[in-house]
Design a protein around this motif. Structure first.
Motif, PDB file in Angstrom:
ATOM      1  N   GLU A  30      16.843  34.705  21.755  1.00 46.85           N
ATOM      2  CA  GLU A  30      17.104  33.860  22.918  1.00 46.85           C
ATOM      3  C   GLU A  30      17.123  34.702  24.199  1.00 46.85           C
ATOM      4  O   GLU A  30      16.558  34.307  25.218  1.00 46.85           O
ATOM      5  CB  GLU A  30      18.437  33.122  22.741  1.00 46.85           C
ATOM      6  CG  GLU A  30      18.764  32.150  23.842  1.00 46.85           C
ATOM      7  CD  GLU A  30      17.796  30.980  23.931  1.00 46.85           C
ATOM      8  OE1 GLU A  30      17.684  30.412  25.034  1.00 46.85           O
ATOM      9  OE2 GLU A  30      17.134  30.637  22.934  1.00 46.85           O
ATOM     10  N   SER A  31      17.736  35.856  24.149  1.00 46.95           N
ATOM     11  CA  SER A  31      17.774  36.743  25.316  1.00 46.95           C
ATOM     12  C   SER A  31      16.379  37.226  25.678  1.00 46.95           C
ATOM     13  O   SER A  31      16.022  37.288  26.860  1.00 46.95           O
ATOM     14  CB  SER A  31      18.677  37.946  25.046  1.00 46.95           C
ATOM     15  OG  SER A  31      20.000  37.538  24.878  1.00 46.95           O
TER      16      SER A  31
ATOM     17  N   ARG B  87      13.594  35.647  25.042  1.00 51.73           N
ATOM     18  CA  ARG B  87      12.882  34.487  25.568  1.00 51.73           C
ATOM     19  C   ARG B  87      13.259  34.258  27.026  1.00 51.73           C
ATOM     20  O   ARG B  87      12.396  34.061  27.886  1.00 51.73           O
ATOM     21  CB  ARG B  87      13.192  33.246  24.733  1.00 51.73           C
ATOM     22  CG  ARG B  87      12.382  32.008  25.129  1.00 51.73           C
ATOM     23  CD  ARG B  87      12.840  30.762  24.405  1.00 51.73           C
ATOM     24  NE  ARG B  87      14.221  30.417  24.662  1.00 51.73           N
ATOM     25  CZ  ARG B  87      14.672  29.818  25.771  1.00 51.73           C
ATOM     26  NH1 ARG B  87      13.847  29.516  26.735  1.00 51.73           N
ATOM     27  NH2 ARG B  87      15.946  29.520  25.912  1.00 51.73           N
ATOM     28  N   ARG B  88      14.563  34.314  27.327  1.00 48.16           N
ATOM     29  CA  ARG B  88      15.026  34.138  28.706  1.00 48.16           C
ATOM     30  C   ARG B  88      14.477  35.238  29.604  1.00 48.16           C
ATOM     31  O   ARG B  88      14.056  34.974  30.732  1.00 48.16           O
ATOM     32  CB  ARG B  88      16.551  34.138  28.765  1.00 48.16           C
ATOM     33  CG  ARG B  88      17.177  32.881  28.249  1.00 48.16           C
ATOM     34  CD  ARG B  88      18.673  32.952  28.360  1.00 48.16           C
ATOM     35  NE  ARG B  88      19.305  31.845  27.693  1.00 48.16           N
ATOM     36  CZ  ARG B  88      20.550  31.824  27.292  1.00 48.16           C
ATOM     37  NH1 ARG B  88      21.317  32.883  27.472  1.00 48.16           N
ATOM     38  NH2 ARG B  88      21.055  30.769  26.698  1.00 48.16           N
ATOM     39  N   SER B  89      14.514  36.455  29.121  1.00 49.53           N
ATOM     40  CA  SER B  89      13.987  37.583  29.889  1.00 49.53           C
ATOM     41  C   SER B  89      12.507  37.386  30.185  1.00 49.53           C
ATOM     42  O   SER B  89      12.039  37.624  31.309  1.00 49.53           O
ATOM     43  CB  SER B  89      14.203  38.880  29.125  1.00 49.53           C
ATOM     44  OG  SER B  89      13.603  39.960  29.778  1.00 49.53           O
TER      45      SER B  89
ATOM     46  N   GLU C 273      10.913  34.498  30.331  1.00 51.63           N
ATOM     47  CA  GLU C 273      10.791  33.410  31.303  1.00 51.63           C
ATOM     48  C   GLU C 273      11.091  33.899  32.712  1.00 51.63           C
ATOM     49  O   GLU C 273      10.391  33.559  33.667  1.00 51.63           O
ATOM     50  CB  GLU C 273      11.736  32.265  30.935  1.00 51.63           C
ATOM     51  CG  GLU C 273      11.304  31.455  29.740  1.00 51.63           C
ATOM     52  CD  GLU C 273      12.333  30.396  29.348  1.00 51.63           C
ATOM     53  OE1 GLU C 273      13.430  30.324  29.971  1.00 51.63           O
ATOM     54  OE2 GLU C 273      12.048  29.632  28.405  1.00 51.63           O
TER      55      GLU C 273
END
Length: 177
Positions: free
Chosen positions: A145-146, A148-150, A152
């Motif tokens: 998740e981290s 993926r956020r990074s 994005e």
């Protein structure tokens, strides 16, 4: 059992040596029930087996599993199979190993009772391993998740940089004069 008799003998001797009888002293609490005698020598072959399992190849472990499946179910066989299942780490194997260990712990058979200390240690180890595996899975999900956020955020930053580059250059105050 020998310790219990020694303790009882020491208590009787001390009571016989008392100079004054105790008048208002309540009777001592009843001694807790002593668990069935544990034969430590019954665990030694299983510990040696556990060490041997760690030196076996994958093919040898498969053969050993087939051999254990053909043996009649006894507490020692169940513990051996649980050790093997705990080592193989296939899907659901650790749960099957814990179920086998729980069966041995619930058994009142003297052969099973003599293995209870070893079985408790193995069960605790397997339960701890399950907890750690669950924590590891949660951490892996958080990492994904981290990442993926990074990713994005990096895409947004790149898009903003592209927009900034495409904007016409504004004349500064010094250039108008």
């Amino acid at each position: 059992m020998r310790r219990a008799w020694t303790g009882l003998l020491a208590a009787v001797l001390l009571a016989a040596c008392a100079t004054q009888p105790a008048l208002d002293v309540p009777p001592p609490p009843a001694a807790p029930e002593v668990e069935a005698e544990v034969d430590a020598s019954a665990m030694l072959p299983l510990l040696a087996y556990f060490q041997r399992l760690h030196r076996m190849s994958a093919q040898e472990l498969v053969r050993e599993r087939n051999v254990l499946a053909t043996l009649p179910p006894s507490p020692a066989t169940q513990v051996r199979l649980a050790m093997l299942l705990g080592l193989v780490r296939g899907p659901m194997d650790i749960y099957r190993a814990l179920a086998l260990l729980e069966t041995v712990l619930k058994s009142g058979d003297p052969a099973a009772v003599s293995l209870h200390p070893l079985v408790r240690i193995l069960a605790n180890q397997y339960q701890e391993r399950l907890k750690l595996e669950m924590q590891n899975e949660k951490l892996a999900q958080h990492l994904k998740e981290s990442q993926r956020r990074s990713s994005e955020l990096q895409e947004k930053l790149d898009a903003l940089a592209d927009i900034e580059r495409s904007l016409p250059v504004r004349p500064t105050a010094g250039e108008n004069l």
